[in-house]
Design an enzyme around this catalytic site. Structure first.
Site, PDB file in Angstrom:
ATOM      1  N   ASP A   1       2.655   2.538   2.599  1.00 38.96           N
ATOM      2  CA  ASP A   1       3.120   2.975   3.915  1.00 38.96           C
ATOM      3  C   ASP A   1       2.796   1.953   4.996  1.00 38.96           C
ATOM      4  O   ASP A   1       1.806   1.234   4.923  1.00 38.96           O
ATOM      5  CB  ASP A   1       2.655   4.385   4.308  1.00 38.96           C
ATOM      6  CG  ASP A   1       1.207   4.650   3.980  1.00 38.96           C
ATOM      7  OD1 ASP A   1       0.438   3.687   3.889  1.00 38.96           O
ATOM      8  OD2 ASP A   1       0.853   5.843   3.833  1.00 38.96           O
TER       9      ASP A   1
ATOM     10  N   CYS B   1      -1.741   9.710   7.055  1.00 45.84           N
ATOM     11  CA  CYS B   1      -0.515   9.384   7.790  1.00 45.84           C
ATOM     12  C   CYS B   1      -0.741   9.518   9.303  1.00 45.84           C
ATOM     13  O   CYS B   1      -0.238   8.717  10.084  1.00 45.84           O
ATOM     14  CB  CYS B   1       0.627  10.300   7.370  1.00 45.84           C
ATOM     15  SG  CYS B   1       1.097  10.099   5.651  1.00 45.84           S
TER      16      CYS B   1
ATOM     17  N   CYS C   1       0.812  -1.219   0.000  1.00 50.93           N
ATOM     18  CA  CYS C   1       0.000   0.000   0.000  1.00 50.93           C
ATOM     19  C   CYS C   1       0.848   1.272   0.000  1.00 50.93           C
ATOM     20  O   CYS C   1       0.323   2.363  -0.201  1.00 50.93           O
ATOM     21  CB  CYS C   1      -0.908   0.032   1.215  1.00 50.93           C
ATOM     22  SG  CYS C   1      -2.175  -1.224   1.144  1.00 50.93           S
TER      23      CYS C   1
ATOM     24  N   CYS D   1       6.279   8.047   3.276  1.00 46.62           N
ATOM     25  CA  CYS D   1       6.727   9.348   2.842  1.00 46.62           C
ATOM     26  C   CYS D   1       7.111  10.194   4.057  1.00 46.62           C
ATOM     27  O   CYS D   1       7.026   9.753   5.200  1.00 46.62           O
ATOM     28  CB  CYS D   1       5.620  10.033   2.051  1.00 46.62           C
ATOM     29  SG  CYS D   1       4.122  10.225   3.005  1.00 46.62           S
TER      30      CYS D   1
END
Lengths: 392, 277
Positions: free
Chosen positions: B37, B106, B35, B62
């Site tokens: 992350d 995130c 995916c 990221c």
């Protein structure tokens, strides 16, 4: 700290010679080339010189070149012209890895009822020209296949495609935006009907492009209005940029052999250096058929945006096909079409060089990069997987 | 270029509490390399007081994923488990001076890793995969997660749900479904209309299959540059051809299955959708 610019497939520095050629046409020679007076007419002459310079880059005739605003306009024009001049035909063939300028225009035509065939690529990002034979039929209006891919630099066998379409009423267009000025192009040897060029990829400014249209090819304009470009592209000419593109084409043509050697050497040194110093790195793309300036390398188990931002701290510019840099949540359509392994697809970095890069710059990247890769891998929870997958 | 705050950049360039904890008391693992992350959170917990003595992380992702992980470990250190559970994804984003809208997922990943670690410590049963209904197949996002994040963060559009959970950010096929979930959360309940007639002649069935394909299935596929055509309807067999970008797509089996699901829901349970050979 000075910028190390290794993102030349995104855009290039306008050459000083190009700017010098352009300046008079942004200052004293501001006449309209369509005017009857000498003041405007002298500008027309310079546009025709620029047309000849661009034609010479691809061994075309000057009257086969028309100026556009960018590569995207050239691509859109080619596709639209084909479907407008072959009204009964509702089928288009392209590839899965085209630039969005072609891909999204095809999607648009798809929504208008056209049938679109997207040719696949193999793991090296290469197409199989034979696949075209089965795909083309009586309904096919145009085949559009890029000359070289912007992400991987892979050069497609456009020469091998053309004979397959010979004698059939099908237009053949190639998006040569990344190829023009980087490798030799000769439309006398490669029988395409249309070919797209973008100025800012070869050291001309942004906002100027060209479309080659072979003599005798039926044509329909995209931008409709005045009689400029013999009615094939309306709108008052972007005079200074046209002259800039002419100069850039001349520079590219005269230095081509030398630059291919120079860039190839720099690129190979960068690529080999990174593969040697960074474990679990792989090159994406067909290295036997590739632009001399492009290296697309995946660093496994880490993510591309993180690498780019670390590079940015050293003022080093590159790009990535990772999801986080594309503005979407999926990695690059090109790498996905190549079935790049899931450990590598998020960690791709594209370095693209130009004549202005130096050995010292490559040295700096080679010095900085292993450290960045190691640090990000230490952060990654997949360090164990990486070690488990090590051979020796 | 993402518009990251100085705090995000700092936490990305010099993250705090990186690495594993040997003999950790709790480990929480979320996301996956597929995916794009993933976060693994390690906790050292004082058995007497229930306080988090140490929190460390490993993150694949990221800059904002790494920064969010670092922020999470700083926020929960020294807190009791119950205090830690009151940390929200918004707290993580706020700690970093905010995150770009498209990067909010995130911070959600951070919050989820914390929940997973604490569940792991408390011996909560490991969730059986497949027990929950997956809405977004591309990123494996369950209806439960969409409902939870949409309610907690006041998400009212599909785009916002994508920003926070990634659901709908891949092939996009589940977007109408997310829309339905949002309608269910945020609007006054309407009495449900029966979705399909109880008895049909063959001709009515064929007409209804065609109507559902035209009005519901094709627009969704076309929105993603795909398409489908009905080739034949023979008894309960519906033979279709995938068109556009769907043809030859590696996900075509998933697409066919979802067409079948939709037709069964709207027309009849015994329908079988097959691709033209």
């Amino acid at each position: 700290m000075t910028t190390i610019y290794l993102d030349n497939n995104a855009t290039t520095r306008p050459a000083p010679e190009v700017l010098e050629a352009m300046m008079p046409y942004l200052t004293e020679f501001y006449g309209n080339p369509s005017s009857m007076h000498t003041f405007g007419g002298q500008v027309r002459k310079r546009i025709e010189e620029a047309r000849a310079q661009v034609a010479a880059l691809i061994n075309a005739e000057p009257e086969e070149i028309l100026f556009t605003s960018c590569g995207t306009e050239s691509d859109n024009t080619a596709l639209l012209s084909a479907v407008e001049t072959l009204p009964g035909k509702k089928h288009i063939i392209t590839t899965r890895v085209e630039h969005p300028a072609v891909l999204n225009f095809c999607h648009y035509l798809g929504r208008k009822g056209f049938r679109i065939t997207y040719l696949p690529v193999d793991a090296l990002g290469q197409i199989d020209p034979a696949a075209l034979d089965g795909a083309a039929d009586d309904a096919t209006a145009i085949v559009s296949i890029m000359f070289a891919n912007n992400e991987t630099g892979v050069i497609f066998p456009v020469e091998a495609v053309a004979p397959l379409l010979h004698g059939r009423d099908i237009f053949f267009h190639t998006d040569a935006v990344q190829a023009a000025g980087k490798i030799p192009l000769d439309v006398k040897k490669t029988p395409v009907h249309m070919l797209s060029i973008s100025g800012h990829k070869l050291h001309a400014p942004k906002g100027i492009g060209a479309l080659y249209v072979r003599k005798g090819t039926r044509f329909h304009p995209y931008i409709i209005g005045g009689h400029q470009e013999h009615g094939r592209r309306a709108g008052t000419e972007n005079v200074a940029s046209i002259i800039g593109l002419g100069k850039a084409a001349e520079l590219a043509r005269t230095n081509l052999a030398e630059e291919i050697t120079y860039l190839g050497r720099l690129r190979d040194r960068l690529e080999q250096g990174l593969l040697n110093s960074c474990p679990h790195a792989r090159v994406n793309g067909d290295i036997a058929n590739r632009l001399p300036n492009t290296a697309n390398i995946s660093f496994e188990y880490i993510e591309g945006e993180a690498i780019l931002l670390r590079l940015n701290e050293y003022d080093i510019c590159a790009s990535s096909g990772s999801a986080c840099t594309s503005g979407s949540l999926e990695p690059s359509h090109v790498l996905r079409a190549m079935d790049v392994p899931y450990t590598a697809v998020h960690g791709s970095i594209r370095f693209s060089l130009s004549r202005y890069n130096t050995d010292q710059e490559i040295d700096t990247v080679l010095e900085v990069m292993p450290k960045i890769i190691q640090e990000l891998r230490e952060l990654s929870p997949f360090g164990r997987d990486m070690k488990a997958n090590s051979h020796g | 270029m993402w518009d990251y705050t100085d705090k995000v950049k700092e936490a990305f360039l010099r993250p705090k509490n990186v690495g594993e904890i040997e003999n950790a008391d709790a480990i929480g693992e979320v996301g996956s390399i597929v995916c794009g992350d993933a976060l693994k959170l390690y906790l050292k917990i004082d058995k007497e007081t229930g306080k988090i003595l140490e929190a460390r992380f490993q993150t694949f992702g990221c800059a904002s994923a790494i920064a969010s992980s670092s922020a999470l470990t700083e926020l929960i250190r020294g807190k009791t488990l119950d205090e830690a559970l009151s940390v929200t994804n918004k707290d993580i984003a706020d700690f970093l001076g905010g995150l770009p809208a498209q990067k909010m997922h995130c911070s959600v990943m951070g919050r989820e890793a914390l929940e997973a670690a604490i569940a792991n410590y408390r011996g909560a049963p490991v969730q059986q995969s497949g027990a929950e209904r997956v809405v977004c197949k591309c990123f494996d996002v369950t209806e439960d997660k969409i409902r939870r994040e949409a309610t907690a963060n006041h998400l009212t559009t599909v785009e916002e749900v994508t920003n926070f959970t990634k659901a709908g950010g891949g092939c996009g096929e589940c977007r109408p479904e997310i829309e339905k979930i949002l309608l269910d959360i945020w609007s006054v309940q309407q009495p449900l209309k029966p979705l399909r007639p109880s008895k049909m002649t063959n001709l009515q069935k064929i007409a209804l299959v065609q109507e559902v394909v035209e009005s519901d299935i094709r627009p969704r596929l076309q929105a993603d540059n795909g398409d489908v055509e009905i080739i034949d309807i023979d008894g309960n067999r519906v033979v279709v051809a995938l068109r556009g970008i769907c043809s030859g797509c590696s996900m075509s089996a998933v697409t066919l299955r979802s067409i079948q699901e939709k037709l069964r829901e709207r027309v009849s349970d015994d329908l079988i959708v097959e691709e033209e050979k």
